[in-house]
Design a protein around this motif. Sequence first.
Motif, PDB file in Angstrom:
ATOM      1  N   THR A   1       1.075  -1.276  -0.156  1.00  0.00           N
ATOM      2  CA  THR A   1       0.153   0.079   0.018  1.00  0.00           C
ATOM      3  C   THR A   1       0.938   1.179   0.141  1.00  0.00           C
ATOM      4  O   THR A   1       0.721   2.030  -0.526  1.00  0.00           O
ATOM      5  CB  THR A   1      -0.831  -0.017   1.146  1.00  0.00           C
ATOM      6  OG1 THR A   1      -1.829  -1.260   1.220  1.00  0.00           O
ATOM      7  CG2 THR A   1      -1.749   1.301   1.167  1.00  0.00           C
ATOM      8  N   ARG A   2       2.036   1.269   0.772  1.00  0.00           N
ATOM      9  CA  ARG A   2       2.708   2.248   0.786  1.00  0.00           C
ATOM     10  C   ARG A   2       3.516   2.751  -0.404  1.00  0.00           C
ATOM     11  O   ARG A   2       3.720   3.712  -0.919  1.00  0.00           O
ATOM     12  CB  ARG A   2       3.867   2.156   1.991  1.00  0.00           C
ATOM     13  CG  ARG A   2       4.873   3.447   2.285  1.00  0.00           C
ATOM     14  CD  ARG A   2       5.771   3.216   3.297  1.00  0.00           C
ATOM     15  NE  ARG A   2       6.904   2.357   2.532  1.00  0.00           N
ATOM     16  CZ  ARG A   2       6.910   0.898   3.231  1.00  0.00           C
ATOM     17  NH1 ARG A   2       6.192   0.500   4.138  1.00  0.00           N
ATOM     18  NH2 ARG A   2       7.899   0.203   2.871  1.00  0.00           N
ATOM     19  N   SER A   3       3.964   1.472  -1.242  1.00  0.00           N
ATOM     20  CA  SER A   3       4.540   1.764  -2.501  1.00  0.00           C
ATOM     21  C   SER A   3       3.659   2.193  -3.510  1.00  0.00           C
ATOM     22  O   SER A   3       4.079   3.219  -4.266  1.00  0.00           O
ATOM     23  CB  SER A   3       5.137   0.311  -2.898  1.00  0.00           C
ATOM     24  OG  SER A   3       6.120   0.066  -2.038  1.00  0.00           O
ATOM     25  N   LEU A   4       2.504   1.777  -3.199  1.00  0.00           N
ATOM     26  CA  LEU A   4       1.371   2.309  -4.370  1.00  0.00           C
ATOM     27  C   LEU A   4       1.086   3.811  -4.201  1.00  0.00           C
ATOM     28  O   LEU A   4       0.946   4.496  -5.250  1.00  0.00           O
ATOM     29  CB  LEU A   4       0.053   1.662  -4.046  1.00  0.00           C
ATOM     30  CG  LEU A   4      -1.073   1.602  -5.042  1.00  0.00           C
ATOM     31  CD1 LEU A   4      -0.326   1.383  -6.463  1.00  0.00           C
ATOM     32  CD2 LEU A   4      -2.275   0.958  -4.730  1.00  0.00           C
ATOM     33  N   LEU A   5       0.932   4.266  -2.847  1.00  0.00           N
ATOM     34  CA  LEU A   5       0.604   5.585  -2.637  1.00  0.00           C
ATOM     35  C   LEU A   5       1.974   6.487  -2.996  1.00  0.00           C
ATOM     36  O   LEU A   5       1.423   7.662  -3.221  1.00  0.00           O
ATOM     37  CB  LEU A   5       0.198   5.751  -1.149  1.00  0.00           C
ATOM     38  CG  LEU A   5      -1.103   5.002  -0.853  1.00  0.00           C
ATOM     39  CD1 LEU A   5      -1.384   5.332   0.594  1.00  0.00           C
ATOM     40  CD2 LEU A   5      -2.329   5.410  -1.753  1.00  0.00           C
ATOM     41  N   GLU A   6       3.046   5.890  -2.680  1.00  0.00           N
ATOM     42  CA  GLU A   6       4.213   6.825  -3.022  1.00  0.00           C
ATOM     43  C   GLU A   6       4.205   6.901  -4.453  1.00  0.00           C
ATOM     44  O   GLU A   6       5.176   8.105  -4.924  1.00  0.00           O
ATOM     45  CB  GLU A   6       5.463   6.063  -2.618  1.00  0.00           C
ATOM     46  CG  GLU A   6       5.640   6.100  -1.078  1.00  0.00           C
ATOM     47  CD  GLU A   6       6.991   5.445  -0.692  1.00  0.00           C
ATOM     48  OE1 GLU A   6       7.340   4.596  -1.255  1.00  0.00           O
ATOM     49  OE2 GLU A   6       7.448   5.639   0.597  1.00  0.00           O
ATOM     50  N   LEU A   7       3.516   6.337  -5.623  1.00  0.00           N
ATOM     51  CA  LEU A   7       3.866   6.750  -6.898  1.00  0.00           C
ATOM     52  C   LEU A   7       2.733   7.692  -7.043  1.00  0.00           C
ATOM     53  O   LEU A   7       2.848   8.014  -8.460  1.00  0.00           O
ATOM     54  CB  LEU A   7       3.239   5.167  -7.601  1.00  0.00           C
ATOM     55  CG  LEU A   7       4.313   4.171  -7.456  1.00  0.00           C
ATOM     56  CD1 LEU A   7       3.793   2.703  -8.191  1.00  0.00           C
ATOM     57  CD2 LEU A   7       5.592   4.497  -8.177  1.00  0.00           C
ATOM     58  N   LEU A   8       1.874   8.229  -6.449  1.00  0.00           N
ATOM     59  CA  LEU A   8       0.791   9.261  -6.519  1.00  0.00           C
ATOM     60  C   LEU A   8       1.481  10.627  -6.922  1.00  0.00           C
ATOM     61  O   LEU A   8       2.627  10.598  -6.325  1.00  0.00           O
ATOM     62  CB  LEU A   8       0.027   9.343  -5.617  1.00  0.00           C
ATOM     63  CG  LEU A   8      -1.139   8.281  -5.284  1.00  0.00           C
ATOM     64  CD1 LEU A   8      -1.984   8.612  -4.143  1.00  0.00           C
ATOM     65  CD2 LEU A   8      -2.006   7.679  -6.579  1.00  0.00           C
ATOM     66  N   PRO A   9       1.127  11.376  -7.920  1.00  0.00           N
ATOM     67  CA  PRO A   9       2.007  12.528  -8.285  1.00  0.00           C
ATOM     68  C   PRO A   9       2.110  13.530  -7.222  1.00  0.00           C
ATOM     69  O   PRO A   9       3.018  14.205  -7.202  1.00  0.00           O
ATOM     70  CB  PRO A   9       1.300  12.905  -9.605  1.00  0.00           C
ATOM     71  CG  PRO A   9      -0.120  12.459  -9.577  1.00  0.00           C
ATOM     72  CD  PRO A   9      -0.010  10.873  -8.877  1.00  0.00           C
ATOM     73  N   LEU A  10       1.121  13.598  -6.217  1.00  0.00           N
ATOM     74  CA  LEU A  10       1.231  14.481  -5.260  1.00  0.00           C
ATOM     75  C   LEU A  10       2.134  14.140  -4.053  1.00  0.00           C
ATOM     76  O   LEU A  10       2.551  14.835  -3.345  1.00  0.00           O
ATOM     77  CB  LEU A  10      -0.205  14.857  -4.743  1.00  0.00           C
ATOM     78  CG  LEU A  10      -0.240  16.016  -3.766  1.00  0.00           C
ATOM     79  CD1 LEU A  10       0.119  17.294  -4.437  1.00  0.00           C
ATOM     80  CD2 LEU A  10      -1.608  16.151  -3.149  1.00  0.00           C
TER      81      LEU A  10
END
Length: 250
Positions: A194-203
């Motif tokens: 989940t952390r890796s996925l959210l770290e990919l968000l542009p913001l």
Amino acid sequence: MLGAIRVVQRNYRVWRKFKVASLVGNLGQPLLFLAAFGFGLSQQVPIMEGYTYLQFIAPGLAASAVMYSASFETTYGSYTRLATQSTFEGILATPITVEELALGEILWGASKGLLSGVIMLAALPLFGLMPSLWTIALLPLLFIEGILFAAAGLIMTALAANYEFFNYFISLIITPLFLFSGIFFTLTSLPDFTRSLLELLPLTPVVTVARMFCHGNISEPWILKIAATTLLAIIATWIASVLLRRRLIK
């Protein structure tokens, strides 16, 4: 490039007539969140990553103000100039090219985004927060972030058939970025996937760097995060230019 600057100047002259209402609309939500979550939850939420909850969320809310202001300008604002006022047609009747028009719209949106971010940062002492001197170095990143989300908004404008189309953009992109980019909670407490996925968000990288710079705690590879944001901004600007040309040149 000169043509793009002329577009920015034209939009600025129009904006001056209703600048107060524009700023209230763009800054109202982040300031209310800062007050409600910062003062309300800070009494109940424990220390987060070494900061009070108010100190934790404030830099991210400044970054979100840039996102909202930039993207709203190149969606509702640009679409009005495109479809309702036929301003784009008038501009293209001059020597300004479609690419210069697109770049001018994006730079204008980024400028409004940066202004919103600066006002949010300047308001932090009113909430008892004193940003570090590193905050000055954050300003170029906020402008790059503004370019990214202004370009994203212009992409939506190039695809939109009506104003209702922007509900998809706001509901499915902007709002999830606001909620899940680490503004209100720490990503380190989440499961690895989940952390890796959210770290990919542009913001997310902008929020992370904003928090580091505002508090003067430089602990992560911030140069890579800025480089990634810059690359996304360049790609989004190119896509917006291509799609706007396709929309305008039949």
